[in-house]
Structure formats: C-alpha cells, structure tokens
Design a protein around this motif. Structure first.
Motif, PDB file in Angstrom:
ATOM      1  N   UNK A 166      45.121  39.598  31.690  1.00 48.15           N
ATOM      2  CA  UNK A 166      46.593  39.579  31.642  1.00 48.15           C
ATOM      3  C   UNK A 166      47.182  40.966  31.891  1.00 48.15           C
ATOM      4  N   UNK A 167      46.450  42.010  31.600  1.00 47.65           N
ATOM      5  CA  UNK A 167      47.001  43.357  31.673  1.00 47.65           C
ATOM      6  C   UNK A 167      46.690  44.101  32.974  1.00 47.65           C
ATOM      7  N   UNK A 168      45.587  43.732  33.642  1.00 44.00           N
ATOM      8  CA  UNK A 168      45.085  44.579  34.731  1.00 44.00           C
ATOM      9  C   UNK A 168      46.091  44.866  35.834  1.00 44.00           C
ATOM     10  N   UNK A 169      46.713  43.796  36.345  1.00 46.72           N
ATOM     11  CA  UNK A 169      47.567  43.969  37.511  1.00 46.72           C
ATOM     12  C   UNK A 169      48.765  44.863  37.173  1.00 46.72           C
ATOM     13  N   UNK A 170      49.341  44.591  36.031  1.00 48.06           N
ATOM     14  CA  UNK A 170      50.528  45.381  35.643  1.00 48.06           C
ATOM     15  C   UNK A 170      50.161  46.850  35.407  1.00 48.06           C
ATOM     16  N   UNK A 171      49.081  47.058  34.689  1.00 45.17           N
ATOM     17  CA  UNK A 171      48.696  48.439  34.382  1.00 45.17           C
ATOM     18  C   UNK A 171      48.422  49.208  35.679  1.00 45.17           C
ATOM     19  N   UNK A 172      47.735  48.563  36.611  1.00 41.71           N
ATOM     20  CA  UNK A 172      47.440  49.233  37.886  1.00 41.71           C
ATOM     21  C   UNK A 172      48.746  49.570  38.614  1.00 41.71           C
ATOM     22  N   UNK A 173      49.700  48.643  38.566  1.00 40.45           N
ATOM     23  CA  UNK A 173      50.972  48.865  39.268  1.00 40.45           C
ATOM     24  C   UNK A 173      51.731  50.046  38.653  1.00 40.45           C
ATOM     25  N   UNK A 174      51.741  50.112  37.331  1.00 40.81           N
ATOM     26  CA  UNK A 174      52.432  51.229  36.672  1.00 40.81           C
ATOM     27  C   UNK A 174      51.685  52.540  36.952  1.00 40.81           C
ATOM     28  N   UNK A 175      50.362  52.482  36.910  1.00 38.12           N
ATOM     29  CA  UNK A 175      49.530  53.663  37.193  1.00 38.12           C
ATOM     30  C   UNK A 175      49.879  54.214  38.583  1.00 38.12           C
TER      31      UNK A 175
END
Ligand SMILES: Cc1cc2nc3c(=O)[nH]c(=O)nc-3n(C[C@H](O)[C@H](O)[C@H](O)COP(=O)(O)OP(=O)(O)OC[C@H]3O[C@@H](n4cnc5c(N)ncnc54)[C@H](O)[C@@H]3O)c2cc1C
Length: 401
Positions: free
Chosen positions: A338-347
């Motif tokens: 659930x977190x991977x895509x969002x975290x990568x986008x913010x990163x």
C-alpha cells in the motif's frame, strides 16, 4: 488471532514510532515502544505538516494539541535569494484547509514529539520504555523475539522498526543497503519571531532560491520563534544531527544573499549542521513479522517537507492493515504494497524539487519566469496528489497516490 489481542513491539519513539503506537491503540491493539534514549529532549528545529499528515493526526485525536503549539501559515512565499524579489506566493491557510479538510501547520519538532509523547503516555494500551535499545530480533512461526542492549528478550506478535535514518534494524530486514549522501549540507537554527524583518509576511513559509543553495523559514511556537533551514550544495563529514556549526554565518556570506535575508540569518548564533542522506526505497521493508517504518524504510531528502508526514501516513496504514486480523506477515506485506508507490513518488518529487531550488543561470531565469506567471492556486492544485491523501483513498485504491 483477532487484532484486539495483538501486542506489537515498536523500536524507536520518534515521530513514526509514537504515531504508530497511537494508531495501533486507536484500533484496540496493545503497543510496547522501546526508545534507546533515556532523555526526552528531542533534537531539531522546525517541521512542516501538510494536510496529508494533519488529517491523520486528527484521527489519532491529537490535532487540537498539535494546533495549540503550531502556526497555520497563510501562504508559501518564494523569493530570489540574491535580489530579494518575491517570485510567487502560493496559498496555504484556509485555502488548503478547505480544499483538503485538514490544516497545513508549522511547528517545532520538539513540540510535535511532546504532544505525541503525552498522548502515548496517557494511553493505557501503550507502554513506553526509554533507555532500551533494540539490538535485533528472531522471527518465530507466529511471533517475534525482540533483543535489547539491556534486559531480557521480549516476545511480540510483530516488531515495527521505526528506528530512524540510521536504522540498525534495516540491515536485518533488508540486507545491506547503505545510505547515500545527497550532496547537500543542511544548517538549522531557531531565532525569536521578532528577528523576522518587518517587511516579510510573519505568518508565511518563506523559501529563498539561490544557485547551489536554498533557505526555508517559518513560524514555530505559535509565531514566538522562527525556524530557519539553510541547504547548500556540498558534503560535510558531519553525520550526526546536532553538530555545532559556529562559522555558518561567515560561510553563508559568500552566497551573497539579499540584505533582508542576510539580516535574518545573521540574527542567529546557534547553528547546527549535518549532511543530508537518502536511500531509494527499493528494498524489502518486511521480513516475517518485522516491518520497517518511517525513515528506516524510506529516508528521503527534505525538499518537500515530507519525511515526518510519510512516517505518520505509514502509521495509519500499518495499523489499519494489522487491524484486519489474520496472518501477521500477510498484513505487513499489505502495508508495504500500500505504501510503495506513494513513497517512491514523494521521494522522486522531493529530489526534483531540490534540483529546481538550486538552479543557476538561464535555467534559474526560466524557473523564475514560470513561478511568476502560474497563478498560486493552479500551482497548488498540482499537489492535490500529495496533500489530498487520506488513509481511505489509499486503501480503496482511488488515491491519487
Ligand atoms: C532539514 C530537515 C527538515 C525536515 N523537515 C521536515 C518537514 O518539514 N516535514 C516533515 O514531515 N519531515 C521533515 N523532516 C524529516 C523528519 O524529521 C523525519 O523524516 C522524521 O523524524 C522521521 O521519523 P522517524 O520516526 O522515522 O525517525 P526519527 O524521528 O528519527 O525517530 C527514530 C527514533 O528511534 C530511536 N532509535 C534509533 N535506533 C533505535 C534502536 N535500535 N532501538 C530503540 N530506539 C532507537 C531514535 O533515538 C529516535 O528517537 C526533515 C528532515 C530534515 C533533515
């Protein structure tokens, strides 16, 4: 096992660990938090929390206490650091609160820690032990044994490693992934609010752009103080968070800042500096019943002011996953997915922001022209995906994640 019977161990009582303990307790679970430091004095200066984080804090029941020590800035003002010219002013305040249903706040990191700690200590389902460092773990079939520097092992249903940027548990979960120096140094300080030049909006977040450097300052302690962060290209050897930087003001003088900014910077005499690090979050965050969270899982650059916010988001999602009950390792894997895509986008967005901030020459002129001609509300709507995030939109898959 139903989730109400779960006892979750948490390594680290930082923003992520404390938020996770609160989130678990709000779902009826029990949490044991272990913090290596015995003191409660948190380092750091300011922190900005967008609606994506404050909306979660509201669900934890701590937003009113956070607001009581925070400011709600009216706008984000962007300046040319050499000429002092204002390039753009993007709306925050009521505009962003009404758009996303939660406020954009600025506050002192110590105050955020204090509010979270008080809430944790008032919660019967949470125990917080300071002065105990988690040194390792062993995954069993249906539990995890947590090891410490002092005292006997403790058995828990899961271990959440919220042990920060320099996480020791990361290597045990993910293997060897060394932090990467981001090629930037950061300096921070706090000055009295009255040190802010009177012709600068007192209740704004101010960002000053310069070739190879940028400066961010905003009100903390409800405006009584101003937190200042200066980021420059380069890489010192200071890896701690708290090294004194006595010659900082002299070093900044070569950057030839506009008088207004120079005056503010020279009002400060206690600068701390450190080298910025990051780690692209493409490594495993979960091993059996153990999950990384916050900076331990995704150390990112601070150019979007989202490190603490992402840790708070993580807390909501990991607790919701565990509350669904069933096999712990599957629930933790759900959290990771659930977190991977969002975290990568913010990163990625944070890295891009950092590059744009430090442009020079024709590229900086072009950037400034764009900033000057795009209306503030149009620019801010481009970040709906960031600030409009909620745990519900994330788990229903319709999040603009
Ligand atoms: C210049 C700068 C500006 C920033 N500005 C913002 C901002 O505006 N907004 C924002 O959201 N974020 C910001 N951040 C990032 C934010 O401060 C961090 O991302 C956030 O603190 C991460 O929370 P955490 O709980 O993962 O780690 P931390 O808050 O670092 O907490 C980790 C805790 O774990 C403890 N610990 C470590 N190892 C162990 C162990 N083995 N056992 C027990 N305890 C242990 C540590 O003592 C610490 O208390 C900024 C960062 C920088 C560098």
């Amino acid at each position: 096992m139903t989730s109400a019977n779960l006892n979750i161990a948490i390594a680290g009582a930082g923003i992520g660990g404390l938020s996770t303990a609160l989130a678990l307790a709000r779902h009826g679970m029990t949490a044991s938090v272990f913090e290596q430091r015995s003191d409660t004095k948190e380092a750091g200066a300011g922190i900005q929390l967008g609606p994506n984080a404050t909306g979660v804090l509201a669900r934890f029941g701590v937003l009113d206490a956070v607001r009581a020590v925070a400011s709600e800035p009216d706008a984000l003002s962007i300046h040319d650091a050499q000429t002092g010219r204002i390039l753009a002013r993007f709306p925050l305040g009521a505009w962003i609160r009404e758009r996303h249903g939660a406020p954009y706040l600025t506050l002192h990191r110590q105050d955020l820690h204090r509010v979270l700690s008080v809430a944790v200590e008032a919660e019967a389902r949470i125990s917080l032990q300071r002065g105990r460092q988690v040194t390792g773990f062993s995954n069993n079939e249906a539990s995890v044994d947590v090891r410490f520097d002092i005292g006997a092992n403790e058995r828990a249903d899961a271990l959440i490693a919220a042990d920060g940027l320099w996480s020791k548990l990361r290597a045990e979960v993910a293997g060897r992934y060394a932090l990467v120096a981001a090629g930037r140094n950061a300096y921070r300080t706090v000055v009295a609010g009255r040190a802010l030049p009177s012709n600068l909006e007192a209740n704004d977040v101010h960002v000053w752009l310069s070739p190879g450097a940028h400066i961010v300052h905003y009100p903390v302690r409800s405006g009584a103080e101003t937190a200042i962060i200066v980021v420059t290209d380069g890489s010192t050897s200071n890896d701690g968070w708290d090294s004194p930087a006595s010659g900082a003001t002299t070093q900044f003088s070569v950057l030839k800042f506009a008088a207004l900014l120079g005056d503010l910077i020279s009002a400060a005499d206690d600068w701390r500096m450190w080298r910025l690090h990051m780690l692209p979050p493409q490594f495993p965050w979960v091993k059996g019943a153990v999950a990384l969270l916050g900076d331990a899982a995704h150390p990112l650059t601070p150019f979007f002011a989202q490190g603490g916010a992402l840790a708070i988001e993580d807390a909501a999602i990991i607790a919701a996953a565990l509350a669904r009950g069933g096999a712990i390792s599957e629930r933790l894997a759900e959290y990771e997915t659930a977190r991977r895509r969002r975290v990568q986008k913010v990163f990625d967005a944070s890295l891009t922001n950092g590059r744009i901030y430090h442009l020079s020459g024709a590229a900086a002129v072009a950037r400034n022209a764009v900033l000057a001609c795009v209306p503030g509300t149009v620019m801010m709507r481009r970040y709906d995906w960031l600030y409009g995030w909620t745990p519900e939109t994330a788990s229903s898959g319709i999040a603009r994640s």
